[in-house]
Structures are given as C-alpha cells and as structure tokens.
Design a protein around this motif. Sequence first.
Motif, PDB file in Angstrom:
ATOM      1  N   ARG A 433       0.860  -1.601   0.227  1.00  0.00           N
ATOM      2  CA  ARG A 433      -0.151  -0.220   0.472  1.00  0.00           C
ATOM      3  C   ARG A 433       0.836   1.055   0.038  1.00  0.00           C
ATOM      4  NH1 ARG A 433      -3.284   0.806   5.179  1.00  0.00           N
ATOM      5  NH2 ARG A 433      -1.129   1.829   5.947  1.00  0.00           N
ATOM      6  N   ASP A 434       2.040   1.334   0.397  1.00  0.00           N
ATOM      7  CA  ASP A 434       2.605   2.659   0.819  1.00  0.00           C
ATOM      8  C   ASP A 434       4.440   1.529   1.111  1.00  0.00           C
ATOM      9  OD1 ASP A 434       3.345   4.808   1.168  1.00  0.00           O
ATOM     10  OD2 ASP A 434       3.569   5.195   3.577  1.00  0.00           O
ATOM     11  N   LEU A 435       5.355   3.302   0.882  1.00  0.00           N
ATOM     12  CA  LEU A 435       6.733   2.794   1.437  1.00  0.00           C
ATOM     13  C   LEU A 435       7.176   4.152   1.358  1.00  0.00           C
ATOM     14  CD1 LEU A 435       8.566   0.573  -1.694  1.00  0.00           C
ATOM     15  CD2 LEU A 435       7.453   0.135  -0.201  1.00  0.00           C
ATOM     16  N   VAL A 436       7.873   3.466   2.376  1.00  0.00           N
ATOM     17  CA  VAL A 436       8.481   5.222   3.333  1.00  0.00           C
ATOM     18  C   VAL A 436      10.046   5.196   2.800  1.00  0.00           C
ATOM     19  CG1 VAL A 436       8.517   6.664   5.026  1.00  0.00           C
ATOM     20  CG2 VAL A 436       6.817   6.260   4.430  1.00  0.00           C
ATOM     21  N   VAL A 441      13.825   1.833   4.901  1.00  0.00           N
ATOM     22  CA  VAL A 441      12.190   1.271   4.118  1.00  0.00           C
ATOM     23  C   VAL A 441      11.033   0.374   5.488  1.00  0.00           C
ATOM     24  CG1 VAL A 441      13.062  -0.976   3.708  1.00  0.00           C
ATOM     25  CG2 VAL A 441      10.988  -0.034   2.275  1.00  0.00           C
ATOM     26  N   ARG A 442      10.564   1.494   5.388  1.00  0.00           N
ATOM     27  CA  ARG A 442       9.087   1.022   5.664  1.00  0.00           C
ATOM     28  C   ARG A 442       8.412   1.071   5.132  1.00  0.00           C
ATOM     29  NH1 ARG A 442       5.917   3.355  11.289  1.00  0.00           N
ATOM     30  NH2 ARG A 442       4.718   3.042  10.842  1.00  0.00           N
ATOM     31  N   TRP A 450       2.528  -3.375   8.389  1.00  0.00           N
ATOM     32  CA  TRP A 450       3.883  -2.632   8.580  1.00  0.00           C
ATOM     33  C   TRP A 450       5.459  -3.307   8.823  1.00  0.00           C
ATOM     34  CZ3 TRP A 450       7.225  -0.551  11.820  1.00  0.00           C
ATOM     35  CH2 TRP A 450       7.038   0.103  12.143  1.00  0.00           C
ATOM     36  N   GLY A 451       6.597  -3.491   7.614  1.00  0.00           N
ATOM     37  CA  GLY A 451       7.511  -3.809   8.944  1.00  0.00           C
ATOM     38  C   GLY A 451       8.787  -2.539   8.050  1.00  0.00           C
ATOM     39  N   LEU A 452       9.764  -2.379   8.759  1.00  0.00           N
ATOM     40  CA  LEU A 452      11.053  -1.848   8.893  1.00  0.00           C
ATOM     41  C   LEU A 452      11.773  -2.185   8.954  1.00  0.00           C
ATOM     42  CD1 LEU A 452      11.966   1.346   8.319  1.00  0.00           C
ATOM     43  CD2 LEU A 452      12.129   0.640  11.402  1.00  0.00           C
ATOM     44  N   VAL A 453      12.830  -1.842   8.499  1.00  0.00           N
ATOM     45  CA  VAL A 453      13.917  -1.975   7.831  1.00  0.00           C
ATOM     46  C   VAL A 453      15.416  -1.009   7.830  1.00  0.00           C
ATOM     47  CG1 VAL A 453      16.705  -3.849   7.242  1.00  0.00           C
ATOM     48  CG2 VAL A 453      14.035  -4.787   7.134  1.00  0.00           C
ATOM     49  N   VAL A 465      11.312  -3.211  12.866  1.00  0.00           N
ATOM     50  CA  VAL A 465       9.984  -3.664  13.768  1.00  0.00           C
ATOM     51  C   VAL A 465       9.487  -4.415  12.760  1.00  0.00           C
ATOM     52  CG1 VAL A 465       8.612  -1.939  14.759  1.00  0.00           C
ATOM     53  CG2 VAL A 465      11.669  -2.125  15.230  1.00  0.00           C
ATOM     54  N   VAL A 466       8.492  -4.389  13.355  1.00  0.00           N
ATOM     55  CA  VAL A 466       7.010  -4.880  12.600  1.00  0.00           C
ATOM     56  C   VAL A 466       5.733  -4.611  13.856  1.00  0.00           C
ATOM     57  CG1 VAL A 466       7.966  -6.318  11.283  1.00  0.00           C
ATOM     58  CG2 VAL A 466       7.196  -7.458  13.013  1.00  0.00           C
TER      59      VAL A 466
END
Length: 499
Positions: A433-436, A441-442, A450-453, A465-466
């Motif tokens: 749905r979305d990338l930040v 990258v989230r 969501w997941g973050l690296v 983090v998820v």
Amino acid sequence: MFPKPAAQLAPNTYAYESQPMVKPTGFREYDARWLLGKEINLMGVQWLGMGIGTLVHEMGVRPDIVTGHDFRGYSASVKMALISGMMASGMRVRDIGLALSPMAYFAQFDLDVPCVAMVTASHNDNGWTGVKMGANRPMTFGPDEMTRLKDIVLNAKFKTKEGGSYTFIDDFPARYIADLTNRPKLKRKLRVVAACGNGTAGAFAPKVLEAIGCEVIPLDCDLDHTFPKYNPNPEDMKMLHAMRDAVINAGADVGFGFDGDGDRCGVVDNEGDEIFADKIGVMLARDISALHPGATFVVDVKSTGLFATDPVLIKNKVKADYWKTGHSYMKRRVNESGAMVGFEKSGHFFFNKPFGRGYDDGLISAIAVCDMLDRNPDKSMSDLKNALPKTWSSPTMSPHCDDEKKYGIVDAVVKHFEDAQKKGDKVAGQPIRDLVTVNGVRVTVEDGTWGLVRASSNKPELVVVVESPASEQRMRDMFKAVDGVLRTHPEVGEYNQTI
C-alpha cells in the motif's frame, strides 16, 4: 603538524601508547561511538577533542562548551583526554562532572553555553565509549557536521588556538534537579518503580520522582559500572521483565526504566505489561492534544501507525509527521517545525515549550507520564493503554551487520521493495500500500501491517520492527517476509532478540 591517526594499533605496544588511533567507522550519523582500546585510544580521543574545537571555530560559534561523563569505569579518563584536546583548540570548557546527557543539554541553557560534548556510550555494552556533541542548542550534530568532523580528525586538519580554559562547575546536579522539580506536586499519590540498571540515572531519578510527589520503589539504582544484572536499556527485554516483577511485587501504579545516560525512558504499566515507547507516545499525544488541540507531533519511522489513525488524535486535529529515526534528526525536526513533542520508538522524547526545551530527557518523559495519570485520577496506566486501538507490535530487533556493510545492505533491501511495488508483487501475502524510504524502508501492506528495515546509527547492526493492526499472526507474517529478504544477504548475522 599533527600525525594522522591510525585506524588500528595493537594494545600494549610502543605505537599504541605514542600514536593516536581512531577507527573511521566510529563517526556515526549523529554522534560518535567506539570500542575503547580496540577502535580508539586516549590519544585518539584527544585528537577528537581538537577536531571538535577546530569545527566549532570553523562554524563561527562562540568557543564555550559544556562537558560531562557517564558512570563507566573509564569515562572520566576519556573525558579528560577529550578536554585536553578541546582546550588545545581554544575551547573554554565547563565541566559538570558525572552527569546524564540531558543534564549536559540543560547546562547549555543554564550556563549560557552554545556547545556540548557529553562523554557517554548511552545504552551500549561495557567497553564502548562515545561523545554526543552539538554547537547550536538544543540541537546535536547531524550527518553534515559529523562528516566534516571525521575529515578534520582523520586528516589531522587541526587549528590550535590560545585561550583554552577549564572550569569545574561544582554541584551542578542540584541545579538540574531543582529545574525539573520547581513545580506543583502531584495531587494523585503514585507509587512508581524507578529502574536504572545500575547506570548513571540511579543517582538522580529517584530524587526527582520523590520531589514531584511520588512514592519511589528503587530498582537497581546503586551505581555499578559493571552492569551486573542487565544493560541499562529500556528496550532490552531483561530490563523490562525486571521492571514488571518489581511493579507487581510492589503494587505500583507504573514502572519507569532509564537508559545508561538518562535521555530515554521505558514504561511498564500497573499490571506489569511493558508498553513500547511509541504506544506511550500515543497516550501522551492524546493527553497533550486534549490541552492543545491541533498540536503537531514528530514521530520516527519505527513507531506505530496509530499516530496517523487513532480516532482520538484525529478528533483533536493532531498532525503526525513521520521522520528519520535518530536523536539528532528528531531534535532538529521538532525544533525547526515547532512541534510540541517528538516521539521516538527507542524512548527518546523531545518535549518543546511549554513542557521542555526541545532536547531528550528521560526524566521529563517520566514526569509527563505522571502528569497524565494525575489528570486522569480514575484511570490506571493499563486503562489508558487499553483505551488505544489494538495493534500487535514487535520490540526493536537488531541483527548484526558490520558498520562497513550495513548501509549497502539497507540500500539493497530498499531496492528490493521498490522493485516489488513496481511489479505488483505481494509482501506477507498482500499488495504493498505504501513505502516510506526517508530512513531505510518502511513497507505497509493492504491491511495496515508494516515492517521496517534500517541501519543502526550507533552500532554494527540493522534495525527491524514490525506491527499489525489486524492480528499477531499478521505481525509474524510480516517479520517472516522482511527477515526472508535479509537472509538473502549472508553479511546479516543473528538477532539480539526476536518475536
């Protein structure tokens, strides 16, 4: 002329005791951290001090600087080496002695000094040392300043100046404690656990909480630089579990855990459940925005999506600004945007006026939680937590990755998810749905999971983090998907903790 520092020297050799050693990777995005003896020696620290002074003069800032040190067995020696270098470069040093990082930031205002160099390795394990620096209160150095400092130190581009001096500020902690506690006492009688992991905060946190009207149950507040039980890190599950047990045994209203240099605060509720700092941030944002509708809050990309979706915050017309993780990035964003508070998942909270001066202070965070409970006398900490929309969140998880490799790995992971979005590939079974990509990258999928690296800014690690608003299983699905991408890179090692 000064010799350039070596990247590595063998301890207990002539070279080690007669030449500066500074490993380049110790210059991080917004502060500096090294393994003392393996990556930097005391002569290298002296070179760092000369580099700080050279940079301050280059920036055209008045050469007055506050310094202090945390409670590690070697921090006072590191500080004195740093001071000698700063004085050689013409800095007028005010030494506040054993201190918390926020105490040094406060001293910039209280002593009217523009610069700061706080010797601390924060929550890093024993063996680490470091410096948090700034020349424009309340901000600390960011990537531009750190890149220039690195160039000055590694290439020995020092400019020595006369006029350096040293002043020790006697009993400065009393001024800091008075500043925090010169306020009305709480109306509500709160029993609080103050957990300090035998770190520096143990000398100050119980006094401050007692002075505002709390009954304090101290936990590991005796200073011991061996950290015999666990590292003073409120994201560490060992510390959180110790807090849980203490809260339950004492029948406390809330438990506070402070990190090694006192700029972060972790929270356990009255039922012994740890509340991750981003959820504490949502609770405080609800409380503060009721008093200040339309407030802006800066939130780091590791934090829960509730800042944007919580119905109470939407009703209070809150503006959520998701930004880069890291105390320097967050501090700058809060101050430049005029936000009321910045919340970081690690527990760095940046309270602006009327609550603070824009820097991170774990004791101010604890006081804010006490004030929230005071304004809600019929509700417990768990009541306030349970009033939030349910999400399932992971702790911050950190797989090892060498400093020299971590940023390249993160670039590859960002590209993987950007390519997946372009091709319409699913992640954890759902479309993206979305990338930040403001900081690593989230990736958020259709149901809001969501997941973050990202790369850790202060250790040779990645950060993962998820979170899911749908279910615990969806959170685990996202972790499996993110970890699956990381496992395609053999440079990524084991996690410090996982779900």
